[in-house]
Design a protein around this motif. Structure first.
Motif, PDB file in Angstrom:
ATOM      1  N   ARG A 194      37.421  38.042  32.063  1.00  0.00           N
ATOM      2  CA  ARG A 194      36.318  39.000  31.986  1.00  0.00           C
ATOM      3  C   ARG A 194      36.664  40.116  31.022  1.00  0.00           C
ATOM      4  NH1 ARG A 194      34.242  41.261  37.589  1.00  0.00           N
ATOM      5  NH2 ARG A 194      33.819  39.009  37.776  1.00  0.00           N
ATOM      6  N   GLU A 195      35.788  40.266  30.023  1.00  0.00           N
ATOM      7  CA  GLU A 195      35.958  41.277  28.973  1.00  0.00           C
ATOM      8  C   GLU A 195      37.313  41.135  28.268  1.00  0.00           C
ATOM      9  OE1 GLU A 195      35.373  45.043  30.750  1.00  0.00           O
ATOM     10  OE2 GLU A 195      33.231  44.732  31.154  1.00  0.00           O
ATOM     11  N   GLY A 196      37.873  39.914  28.309  1.00  0.00           N
ATOM     12  CA  GLY A 196      39.110  39.636  27.569  1.00  0.00           C
ATOM     13  C   GLY A 196      40.371  40.146  28.229  1.00  0.00           C
ATOM     14  N   ARG A 197      40.321  40.466  29.535  1.00  0.00           N
ATOM     15  CA  ARG A 197      41.500  41.070  30.175  1.00  0.00           C
ATOM     16  C   ARG A 197      42.651  40.065  30.289  1.00  0.00           C
ATOM     17  NH1 ARG A 197      40.315  41.621  36.670  1.00  0.00           N
ATOM     18  NH2 ARG A 197      39.830  39.402  37.049  1.00  0.00           N
ATOM     19  N   ASN A 198      42.331  38.777  30.541  1.00  0.00           N
ATOM     20  CA  ASN A 198      43.410  37.796  30.680  1.00  0.00           C
ATOM     21  C   ASN A 198      44.161  37.576  29.374  1.00  0.00           C
ATOM     22  OD1 ASN A 198      42.664  37.496  33.327  1.00  0.00           O
ATOM     23  ND2 ASN A 198      41.564  35.558  33.033  1.00  0.00           N
ATOM     24  N   ILE A 199      43.412  37.415  28.296  1.00  0.00           N
ATOM     25  CA  ILE A 199      44.063  37.142  27.016  1.00  0.00           C
ATOM     26  C   ILE A 199      44.826  38.364  26.532  1.00  0.00           C
ATOM     27  CG2 ILE A 199      42.150  37.807  25.469  1.00  0.00           C
ATOM     28  CD1 ILE A 199      42.788  35.261  23.878  1.00  0.00           C
ATOM     29  N   ARG A 200      44.313  39.581  26.830  1.00  0.00           N
ATOM     30  CA  ARG A 200      45.043  40.798  26.444  1.00  0.00           C
ATOM     31  C   ARG A 200      46.342  40.898  27.231  1.00  0.00           C
ATOM     32  NH1 ARG A 200      39.927  43.211  26.609  1.00  0.00           N
ATOM     33  NH2 ARG A 200      40.428  44.201  28.617  1.00  0.00           N
ATOM     34  N   ARG A 244      43.959  28.782  37.932  1.00  0.00           N
ATOM     35  CA  ARG A 244      43.607  30.141  38.356  1.00  0.00           C
ATOM     36  C   ARG A 244      44.325  31.125  37.427  1.00  0.00           C
ATOM     37  NH1 ARG A 244      45.628  29.717  44.401  1.00  0.00           N
ATOM     38  NH2 ARG A 244      47.286  28.673  43.232  1.00  0.00           N
ATOM     39  N   ILE A 245      43.551  31.775  36.574  1.00  0.00           N
ATOM     40  CA  ILE A 245      44.136  32.641  35.558  1.00  0.00           C
ATOM     41  C   ILE A 245      43.634  34.064  35.774  1.00  0.00           C
ATOM     42  CG2 ILE A 245      44.430  33.052  33.083  1.00  0.00           C
ATOM     43  CD1 ILE A 245      43.824  30.131  32.603  1.00  0.00           C
TER      44      ILE A 245
END
Length: 486
Positions: A194-200, A244-245
């Motif tokens: 959500r809103e790129g939080r995982n990739i950040r 689950r990420i």
């Protein structure tokens, strides 16, 4: 009545006696007939034996006669040879006397013409003949040396070609990206979060860029540092498998990936040992070798280079009749020092030789490692073979690229330059050096100081680091507080 019985008995006895005599005479007649026949057969055999003996005596007599004739002919031929040898010897003596007389008259004539004595003329003639012989010998030596050199070069080419033909190593070199296939398009959204939080969170933790492209069911990890990229790959594969990420699971997966680094090193080292065909490598050395799976030399994977060098060295040693086991072992360990170049002083050859000696390798293996860059003299044929195998593996088409190491060195120097600033605990160069992320110690640098530090680092890079384009500096200050409820 008794008289009658006696008379009958007498008659019976007389009859029996007559029959016995009759049968005895007939048997005797049969015996005489058979004995006569056997006697006749024996006489016939005796006559045949006498005839055969007579024929053999005649053949022996004829052979003796032929042998006597042959000996007579041989003696006659020998006398002829002796006579001819005597004539030849007499002629040789006569020719030798004539040659000596001619040489004597020639020397006297030369002496008369040149104004020299016979002794001086003889010495000059001998000197001229010695000089001519030396010149002829020199020409022959040069011819033999040239032929030997050409044959040695041809043989060396044959040995190298045969050793290289047996190897089927890949020509691909290391790159700065890794592709990870995804089970579905939905997984891309989970990775981004959500809103790129995982990739950040993933990029901040691993120091690796994650690139997600439309239409491709895979993501790309990009980093010049192969160790960071490998840990990021293991982390992301773990997350994709779990499904689950979220930031907390990213941290847990990253921690597991870091904790398993040593085991992955050991597994890679053991696989390389088996592939190279080397025996008796200690487990500690195998783990050290496994560390080289993440090292490159001009774009060539170092561990793969060691396996290939070991195979080539073994093949060359077999062709030359050298110790194949020793050559294979020395070639497999020759670059092990590259695992410590950031930890110990000295060249990787010297470091590797010292490490091998510490772990019980023979002096011949230690010399092969130390001498593969001519830093010390080679003491054995196998040490020379190790150097040749190293050069063959490194120089084959596609094995190495100059720009790969230059790129890595440039990124490392950029990170070292930024790490010099006070309060910096982690530096990550990303996006091919166009971005630098700096993590600082929150107790040393406050919120206001992050802006000043970012500006200071940018000015430092502009002044002391040569680059094309722009480099974005991002300073990250994160304060975490942990507590345990019991």
């Amino acid at each position: 009545m008794p008289q009658l019985i006696a008379t009958v008995v007498t008659l019976i006895l007389l009859l029996v006696s007559t029959l016995v005599v009759h049968f005895a005479r007939r048997e005797a007649a049969e015996i005489r007939r058979s004995t006569s026949a056997e006697t006749q057969e024996m006489r016939e055999e005796a006559r045949e034996l006498r005839s055969e003996a007579q024929r053999r005596e005649e053949r022996v007599a004829q052979r003796e006669k032929d042998l006597a004739a042959s000996q007579s002919a041989t003696q006659k031929f020998q006398r002829t040879l002796d006579e001819r040898a005597s004539v030849i010897a007499r002629d040789e003596r006569r020719l030798a006397d004539q040659r000596a007389g001619l040489e004597r008259r020639e020397q006297e004539a030369l002496a008369a013409v040149a104004g020299l004595t016979a002794k001086e003329a003889r010495e000059r003639l001998i000197a001229d003949q010695v000089k001519a012989a030396k010149d002829a010998a020199l020409v022959e030596v040069r011819r033999v040396e040239r032929a030997t050199r050409e044959d040695a070069q041809r043989r060396a080419r044959e040995v190298l070609v045969q050793a290289m033909q047996r190897q089927t190593g890949e020509a691909a070199s290391e790159t700065a990206t890794t592709w990870i296939d995804l089970p579905s398009e939905e997984m891309k959204g989970r990775i981004i979060g959500r809103e790129g939080r995982n990739i950040r969170a993933f990029e901040a933790l691993t120091g690796v860029n994650v690139m997600v492209e439309e239409g491709v069911n895979a993501v790309q990890l990009s980093s010049f540092d192969v160790e960071r990229r490998e840990i990021a790959e293991v982390t992301l594969r773990d997350l994709v498998e779990d499904g689950r990420i979220q930031p907390q699971r990213v941290e847990a997966a990253y921690a597991r990936a870091v904790a398993d680094v040593d085991q992955r090193h050991l597994d890679a080292g053991l696989d390389a040992i088996e592939s190279a065909g080397v025996r008796g490598i200690p487990q500690e050395v195998a783990a050290t070798l496994g560390r080289l799976r993440l090292r490159t030399s001009y774009g060539q994977n170092v561990l793969s280079h060691l396996v290939e060098s070991a195979r080539i060295a073994g093949d060359i040693a077999l062709e030359l009749g050298a110790d194949a086991e020793l050559a294979r072992r020395g070639a497999f360990l020759h670059d092990i020092g590259k695992a410590f170049t950031h930890e110990r002083e000295g060249t990787h050859a010297a470091i590797g030789a010292a490490y091998a000696k510490e772990h019980g390798e023979s002096e011949h293996v230690v010399n092969a490692i130390a001498a593969h860059h001519d830093e010390v003299p080679q003491e054995t044929l196998e040490a020379v073979i190790v150097q040749v195998a190293d050069a063959v593996s490194a120089s084959r088409p596609g094995a190495r690229r100059e720009d790969a190491d230059g790129y890595v060195e440039r990124m490392e120097s950029l990170e070292h330059l930024v790490a010099e600033h006070e309060g910096v605990v982690k530096v990550v160069a990303m996006a091919a050096g166009r971005e630098v992320r700096v993590v600082v110690e929150p107790d040393v640098v406050d919120d206001a100081g992050t802006r000043d530090l970012a500006r200071t680092i940018a000015e430092h890079i502009s002044k002391d680091f040569s680059f094309a384009g722009e480099i974005k500096v991002t300073v990250i200050r994160e304060l975490r507080a942990d507590a345990v409820a019991g």
